[in-house]
Design a protein around this motif. Structure first.
Motif, PDB file in Angstrom:
ATOM      1  N   ASN A 180       0.821  -1.204   0.000  1.00 16.94           N
ATOM      2  CA  ASN A 180       0.000   0.000   0.000  1.00 16.94           C
ATOM      3  C   ASN A 180       0.859   1.259   0.000  1.00 16.94           C
ATOM      4  O   ASN A 180       0.329   2.376   0.005  1.00 16.94           O
TER       5      ASN A 180
ATOM      6  N   ILE B  10       3.835   3.898  -1.533  1.00 19.67           N
ATOM      7  CA  ILE B  10       4.150   4.429  -2.857  1.00 19.67           C
ATOM      8  C   ILE B  10       5.637   4.751  -2.918  1.00 19.67           C
ATOM      9  O   ILE B  10       6.241   5.146  -1.923  1.00 19.67           O
TER      10      ILE B  10
ATOM     11  N   VAL C  87       6.778   7.931  -7.392  1.00 17.13           N
ATOM     12  CA  VAL C  87       5.593   8.384  -8.123  1.00 17.13           C
ATOM     13  C   VAL C  87       5.940   9.672  -8.869  1.00 17.13           C
ATOM     14  O   VAL C  87       6.498  10.614  -8.298  1.00 17.13           O
TER      15      VAL C  87
ATOM     16  N   LYS D 180       1.016  11.624 -11.714  1.00 20.38           N
ATOM     17  CA  LYS D 180      -0.103  11.276 -10.850  1.00 20.38           C
ATOM     18  C   LYS D 180      -0.581  12.436  -9.980  1.00 20.38           C
ATOM     19  O   LYS D 180      -1.651  12.374  -9.385  1.00 20.38           O
TER      20      LYS D 180
ATOM     21  N   ASP E 261      -7.176   5.936  -9.757  1.00 16.80           N
ATOM     22  CA  ASP E 261      -6.898   4.910  -8.749  1.00 16.80           C
ATOM     23  C   ASP E 261      -7.087   5.574  -7.385  1.00 16.80           C
ATOM     24  O   ASP E 261      -6.183   6.256  -6.882  1.00 16.80           O
TER      25      ASP E 261
ATOM     26  N   THR F  25      -4.415   5.007  -4.428  1.00 16.69           N
ATOM     27  CA  THR F  25      -3.138   5.669  -4.697  1.00 16.69           C
ATOM     28  C   THR F  25      -3.268   7.177  -4.559  1.00 16.69           C
ATOM     29  O   THR F  25      -2.370   7.837  -4.012  1.00 16.69           O
TER      30      THR F  25
ATOM     31  N   THR G  72      -3.246   8.092  -0.914  1.00 13.32           N
ATOM     32  CA  THR G  72      -1.904   7.923  -0.351  1.00 13.32           C
ATOM     33  C   THR G  72      -0.985   9.058  -0.782  1.00 13.32           C
ATOM     34  O   THR G  72      -0.216   9.592   0.025  1.00 13.32           O
TER      35      THR G  72
ATOM     36  N   PRO H  48       0.037  -0.280  -7.342  1.00 13.67           N
ATOM     37  CA  PRO H  48       0.790   0.594  -8.261  1.00 13.67           C
ATOM     38  C   PRO H  48       2.129  -0.010  -8.658  1.00 13.67           C
ATOM     39  O   PRO H  48       2.895  -0.456  -7.793  1.00 13.67           O
TER      40      PRO H  48
ATOM     41  N   SER I 106       5.576   1.411  -7.300  1.00  7.93           N
ATOM     42  CA  SER I 106       6.005   1.091  -5.945  1.00  7.93           C
ATOM     43  C   SER I 106       6.696  -0.266  -5.859  1.00  7.93           C
ATOM     44  O   SER I 106       7.195  -0.636  -4.800  1.00  7.93           O
TER      45      SER I 106
END
Length: 368
Positions: free
Chosen positions: A42, A44, A47, A95, A124, A127, A130, A304, A307
């Motif tokens: 979970n 990241i 990114v 993102k 998403d 994501t 987060t 993702p 990650s």
């Protein structure tokens, strides 16, 4: 007792001589643990984000450097105007975009308060949440540092905005993913047993002596399943629109074209599996074990890809489902055209041609 001991020893010898049994016993558990351990996360990492710095002062540069230096984010680009924001999001790489107010440092010093706007791609939802939390945390840490350095306590207020899925409906993520998984697994499994069925039923000899060329056999095997899989795709899209209220912002014609292309890709992969398998059971096992885990874990459907460890990111590039999920989300949620997804389309087309070519060559070998 000696006979029983001898029988056990014989079984051990048989197992150790059979490399396939050893692979199932030891290889599959190790591979699954590694995949689940590294892919299911979970968190990241790395990114891609962009910055729109209207102020361009020392403070904003410090914040940009602090965010870029973290392991969680990579400074993909600096945006120069408002029009570029929508473009970078539609391309699918970036993102999140951070927008710094004009006179950011001056407002922070004189008014003790300023704002950073965080715009996040919510196709998403997990994501997106987060990313917002991580960015807000970095901004708060920076605020604590400057509060220790000066007497007054300036505040940096992050304002978050979610685009493409502002209500954070998880169904908008799962519908494209489930559609991809179903089309890949069902299409590949249906065709993977087609040629092996001919072998088991004894009708392969008829095909071998017939004047039909290898590419005609391959196309003949694929064509009926294209029609059936297209019906499957239409049913899934209709259910997602009318039952789950999934939006289709882009062209339905483009969505249909990309779906048919992906179906042909999955069917050609199934034919490839069929040509290298000797029995229907073997073909089914390869289809299930060899496709299900990679499609679910390494396609970006649930977790993702950015990650994941670098080796898994590289492996994900050869998973056709990854590219189709990017395409279908871009069409349905972002409303983009072919100009934004041409690269992913060409990748799927190239993979399809490779699968068909290898299948024909493998079939030719059987003809000799």
């Amino acid at each position: 007792m000696k006979r029983f001991t001898g029988f056990i020893k014989k079984e051990f010898y048989h197992i150790f001589r059979d490399t396939r049994s050893l692979f199932i016993l030891f290889g599959m558990p190790i591979a699954q643990v590694m995949l689940f351990g590294f892919a299911i996360t979970n968190e990241i990492n790395n990114v891609d984000i962009a910055f729109f710095d209207k102020s361009k002062d020392v403070t904003t540069q410090e914040i940009i450097n602090k965010i870029s230096a973290s392991k969680y984010f990579t400074n993909k680009q600096i945006i120069k105007n408002d029009k570029e924001i929508e473009t970078v999001f539609k391309k699918g790489k970036v993102k999140a975009v951070l927008i710094f107010d004009k006179d950011f440092s001056e407002k922070l010093t004189k008014e003790n308060k300023t704002t950073v706007q965080i715009i996040t791609d919510a196709t998403d939802p997990n994501t997106a949440n987060t990313i917002n939390n991580y960015l807000s945390s970095i901004l708060k840490n920076y605020q604590l540092v400057i509060n220790h350095q000066i007497k007054h306590s300036p505040q940096i207020n992050p304002e978050t905005r979610l685009i493409y899925n502002p209500e954070l409906k998880s169904v908008f993520t799962f519908v494209p993913g489930v559609m991809t998984v179903i089309l890949m697994l069902v299409s590949a499994m249906m065709t993977s047993i087609s040629i092996t069925r001919e072998k088991e039923m004894g009708t392969m000899e008829i095909l071998l002596v017939s004047p039909i060329k290898p590419f005609q056999v391959i196309l003949g095997k694929v064509f009926p399943y294209i029609f059936l899989s297209v019906i499957n795709a239409v049913v899934i899209v209709l259910l997602s629109i009318f039952i789950f209220k999934m939006p289709v912002e882009g062209s339905l014609f483009l969505l249909g074209f990309e779906s048919v292309l992906f179906i042909i890709n999955a069917l050609s992969l199934g034919i490839l599996i069929s040509t290298i398998s000797s029995t229907q059971q073997t073909a089914m096992m390869i289809s299930l074990m060899g496709l299900m885990l990679p499609v679910i874990l390494l396609s970006g459907f649930i977790f993702p890809i950015s990650s994941m460890p670098f080796p898994l990111q590289v492996i994900s590039h050869i998973i056709p489902a990854k590219w189709f999920i990017i395409i279908i989300k871009a069409i349905m949620l972002k409303g983009v055209g072919l100009s934004f997804i041409w690269k992913e389309t060409l990748i799927i087309l190239f993979m399809t041609l490779i699968f068909i070519t290898i299948s024909i060559k493998k079939y030719k070998i059987r003809l000799e």
